[in-house]
Design an enzyme around this catalytic site. Structure first.
Site, mmCIF file in Angstrom:
data_model
loop_
_atom_site.group_PDB
_atom_site.id
_atom_site.type_symbol
_atom_site.label_atom_id
_atom_site.label_comp_id
_atom_site.label_asym_id
_atom_site.label_seq_id
_atom_site.Cartn_x
_atom_site.Cartn_y
_atom_site.Cartn_z
ATOM 1 N N ASN A 110 7.091 -11.861 -0.425
ATOM 2 C CA ASN A 110 6.781 -12.075 -1.840
ATOM 3 C C ASN A 110 7.654 -11.200 -2.717
ATOM 4 O O ASN A 110 8.025 -10.085 -2.341
ATOM 5 C CB ASN A 110 5.288 -11.822 -2.106
ATOM 6 C CG ASN A 110 5.000 -10.394 -2.532
ATOM 7 O OD1 ASN A 110 5.128 -10.028 -3.700
ATOM 8 N ND2 ASN A 110 4.638 -9.541 -1.564
ATOM 9 N N PHE A 114 4.572 -7.948 -9.982
ATOM 10 C CA PHE A 114 3.419 -7.516 -10.783
ATOM 11 C C PHE A 114 3.085 -8.500 -11.910
ATOM 12 O O PHE A 114 2.928 -8.115 -13.084
ATOM 13 C CB PHE A 114 3.655 -6.121 -11.404
ATOM 14 C CG PHE A 114 3.729 -4.985 -10.427
ATOM 15 C CD1 PHE A 114 3.350 -5.130 -9.099
ATOM 16 C CD2 PHE A 114 4.185 -3.738 -10.832
ATOM 17 C CE1 PHE A 114 3.416 -4.068 -8.198
ATOM 18 C CE2 PHE A 114 4.250 -2.672 -9.957
ATOM 19 C CZ PHE A 114 3.872 -2.840 -8.634
ATOM 20 N N SER A 174 5.841 -0.923 -4.245
ATOM 21 C CA SER A 174 6.237 -2.328 -4.297
ATOM 22 C C SER A 174 7.753 -2.408 -4.386
ATOM 23 O O SER A 174 8.366 -1.701 -5.195
ATOM 24 C CB SER A 174 5.630 -3.018 -5.510
ATOM 25 O OG SER A 174 6.289 -4.251 -5.701
ATOM 26 N N ASN A 176 9.344 -4.841 -5.553
ATOM 27 C CA ASN A 176 9.687 -5.887 -6.519
ATOM 28 C C ASN A 176 9.755 -5.437 -7.967
ATOM 29 O O ASN A 176 9.926 -6.246 -8.867
ATOM 30 C CB ASN A 176 8.687 -7.049 -6.388
ATOM 31 C CG ASN A 176 8.686 -7.606 -4.981
ATOM 32 O OD1 ASN A 176 9.754 -7.817 -4.409
ATOM 33 N ND2 ASN A 176 7.509 -7.810 -4.400
ATOM 34 N N THR A 177 9.577 -4.145 -8.197
ATOM 35 C CA THR A 177 9.777 -3.596 -9.538
ATOM 36 C C THR A 177 10.912 -2.589 -9.426
ATOM 37 O O THR A 177 10.760 -1.564 -8.743
ATOM 38 C CB THR A 177 8.482 -2.912 -10.048
ATOM 39 O OG1 THR A 177 7.482 -3.923 -10.210
ATOM 40 C CG2 THR A 177 8.699 -2.214 -11.380
ATOM 41 N N LYS A 216 -0.267 4.760 -2.606
ATOM 42 C CA LYS A 216 0.149 3.780 -1.584
ATOM 43 C C LYS A 216 1.648 3.883 -1.356
ATOM 44 O O LYS A 216 2.430 3.820 -2.296
ATOM 45 C CB LYS A 216 -0.214 2.377 -2.077
ATOM 46 C CG LYS A 216 0.069 1.278 -1.068
ATOM 47 C CD LYS A 216 -0.598 -0.015 -1.510
ATOM 48 C CE LYS A 216 -0.335 -1.159 -0.558
ATOM 49 N NZ LYS A 216 -0.995 -2.409 -0.972
ATOM 50 N N ASN A 245 2.614 -0.463 2.185
ATOM 51 C CA ASN A 245 2.946 -1.674 1.440
ATOM 52 C C ASN A 245 3.849 -2.566 2.310
ATOM 53 O O ASN A 245 3.972 -2.335 3.519
ATOM 54 C CB ASN A 245 3.658 -1.276 0.135
ATOM 55 C CG ASN A 245 3.332 -2.216 -1.004
ATOM 56 O OD1 ASN A 245 3.438 -3.437 -0.840
ATOM 57 N ND2 ASN A 245 2.950 -1.680 -2.139
HETATM 58 C C1 LIG Z 1 1.705 -12.050 -2.121
HETATM 59 C C2 LIG Z 1 1.482 -10.574 -2.008
HETATM 60 C C3 LIG Z 1 1.298 -9.834 -3.161
HETATM 61 C C4 LIG Z 1 1.088 -8.458 -3.076
HETATM 62 N N1 LIG Z 1 0.879 -7.746 -4.225
HETATM 63 C C5 LIG Z 1 0.614 -6.416 -4.145
HETATM 64 C C6 LIG Z 1 0.333 -5.670 -5.305
HETATM 65 O O1 LIG Z 1 0.283 -6.198 -6.422
HETATM 66 N N2 LIG Z 1 0.110 -4.341 -5.165
HETATM 67 C C7 LIG Z 1 0.124 -3.709 -3.941
HETATM 68 O O2 LIG Z 1 -0.106 -2.493 -3.869
HETATM 69 N N3 LIG Z 1 0.375 -4.406 -2.816
HETATM 70 C C8 LIG Z 1 0.613 -5.732 -2.887
HETATM 71 N N4 LIG Z 1 0.854 -6.434 -1.748
HETATM 72 C C9 LIG Z 1 0.907 -5.708 -0.451
HETATM 73 C C10 LIG Z 1 -0.421 -5.752 0.295
HETATM 74 O O3 LIG Z 1 -1.447 -5.143 -0.422
HETATM 75 C C11 LIG Z 1 -0.276 -5.063 1.669
HETATM 76 O O4 LIG Z 1 -0.017 -3.701 1.486
HETATM 77 C C12 LIG Z 1 0.857 -5.659 2.503
HETATM 78 O O5 LIG Z 1 0.911 -7.052 2.338
HETATM 79 C C13 LIG Z 1 0.704 -5.338 3.982
HETATM 80 O O6 LIG Z 1 -0.508 -5.863 4.495
HETATM 81 P P1 LIG Z 1 -0.606 -7.259 5.271
HETATM 82 O O7 LIG Z 1 0.452 -7.257 6.346
HETATM 83 O O8 LIG Z 1 -2.010 -7.303 5.781
HETATM 84 O O9 LIG Z 1 -0.336 -8.311 4.263
HETATM 85 C C14 LIG Z 1 1.073 -7.804 -1.802
HETATM 86 C C15 LIG Z 1 1.249 -8.586 -0.650
HETATM 87 C C16 LIG Z 1 1.446 -9.951 -0.732
HETATM 88 C C17 LIG Z 1 1.615 -10.749 0.533
#
Ligand SMILES: Cc1cc2nc3c(=O)[nH]c(=O)nc-3n(C[C@H](O)[C@H](O)[C@H](O)COP(=O)(O)O)c2cc1C
Length: 339
Positions: A110, A114, A174, A176-177, A216, A245
């Site tokens: 992704n 934000f 993140s 992405n920022t 985080k 993350n």
């Molecule tokens: C589509 C998407 C959007 C995410 N948006 C955020 C976010 O806004 N803030 C954040 O701290 N982590 C965000 N994450 C990261 C997740 O909270 C998590 O840390 C990461 O995906 C690893 O866990 P997983 O393998 O179970 O997905 C996002 C993940 C995905 C897939």
């Protein structure tokens, strides 16, 4: 049942499917029918940072960025729900498409950036929720805020979220920022942590409420850098950490469709790197700081691996997209075996 539903949902584009699923979950909850798909037998109360969780398996940040679905998500059986990332001002996020499935590896890329309705909207949603479950608010900076003013964005969100949140997560990780991850290093990190801690003390004095602050981190740092970050968290009295993350690495998905899309990779392929970062962090902080382990959990034994590497409780995101609410019960059941 979820497998059938998922096969249908996966015919839609990931973002359309996300919006449709969340709206459907909301509707199901309003009709008091969440029980049809909710995780079963997940009552396993535990304590984390003085908070009483329904079970140790939470929803990670990013699925409910605006807090619009807290009651519906709570009704699915999550032990706690983290909403956000939210920024001071609303923003649209990156251009679409910005969300990609890699189903062969139960993974997701992704670069949402934000997209959110801003802190004021989220605070109202958290205030108005009916569920009694623990809710964490994950905060970040607006894209247009220059790096040298990033601290202000976190302070604004911390102040507004403070009274309604059960805990607050500072998202420094993140991908992405632009520039966000730079805040994890050296003087910018010290400045940020120091000012957040001062604000927490001030808000505690004002309100009589102590809200834990968690930070985080990314899985992509070298061990030395993780150790430095961990030491800084302890030095500044940060209450807890969330590891990790998404990753910017692509080794594990080479050759797959979408593997070269920019953004953060999550899901099954993240487990090993995320666990390595978790272990290094834990070895540095010892018992001084509790940790939420997240990254790559797609089955019960993955949740166990988080605890064995030093986490106190866990969160899921991508695995939940692929497996549905059953993953909550699988993880809760697996963690029961550790008792
Ligand atoms: C589509 C998407 C959007 C995410 N948006 C955020 C976010 O806004 N803030 C954040 O701290 N982590 C965000 N994450 C990261 C997740 O909270 C998590 O840390 C990461 O995906 C690893 O866990 P997983 O393998 O179970 O997905 C996002 C993940 C995905 C897939």
């Amino acid at each position: 049942m979820y497998n059938l539903l998922r096969n249908a949902l996966f015919l839609l584009s990931p973002e359309t499917s996300h919006e449709f699923s969340m709206d459907s979950l909301g509707a199901l909850n309003r009709l008091k029918m969440s029980g049809l798909i909710a995780a079963k037998n997940v009552d396993e109360p535990c304590e984390f940072l003085g908070l009483k969780l329904k079970n140790p398996v939470g929803l990670a940040a990013g699925l409910d960025k605006n807090g619009d679905y807290i009651d519906a998500l709570d009704a699915l059986g999550f032990g706690y729900v983290e909403v956000g990332t939210v920024t001071p001002l609303p923003q649209r996020g990156n251009d679409k498409p910005r969300l990609f499935r890699l189903p062969e590896k139960k993974s997701i890329i992704n670069r949402m950036g934000f997209n959110n309705k801003g802190i004021d909207h989220l605070v109202e949603q958290v205030k108005n929720r009916k569920s009694k479950g623990v809710v964490g608010i994950n905060i970040g900076k607006n894209k247009n805020t220059p790096a040298e003013l990033a601290v202000n964005d976190y302070l604004i969100c911390l102040e507004k979220a403070y009274e309604v949140a059960d805990y607050i997560t500072i998202n420094l990780s993140s991908p992405n920022t632009p520039g966000l991850r730079d805040l994890q290093f050296g003087e910018p990190l010290n400045q940020l942590l120091g000012q957040l801690k001062d604000k927490q003390v001030q808000l505690d004095n004002q309100t009589g409420l102590y809200r834990p602050i968690l930070v985080k981190i990314a899985p992509d740092m070298e061990a030395f850098d993780i150790e430095q970050v961990a030491k800084a968290f302890v030095k500044y009295g940060i209450d807890g950490a969330i590891t990790t993350n998404t990753t910017i690495k692509r080794d594990a998905v080479q050759g797959l469709k979408h593997c070269d899309e920019m953004g953060g990779l999550s899901g099954a392929v993240l487990l090993d790197d995320s666990n390595t970062a978790l272990r290094v962090f834990k070895e540095t902080v010892g018992d001084k700081m509790p940790i939420i382990g997240v990254g790559g959990i797609t089955k019960g034994e993955d949740a166990i691996s988080k605890i064995k590497n030093g986490a106190d409780v866990v969160q899921i995101y991508s695995g939940f997209i692929y497996e549905g609410p059953k993953l909550i019960s699988d993880c809760v059941n697996a963690l029961r075996t550790l008792k």
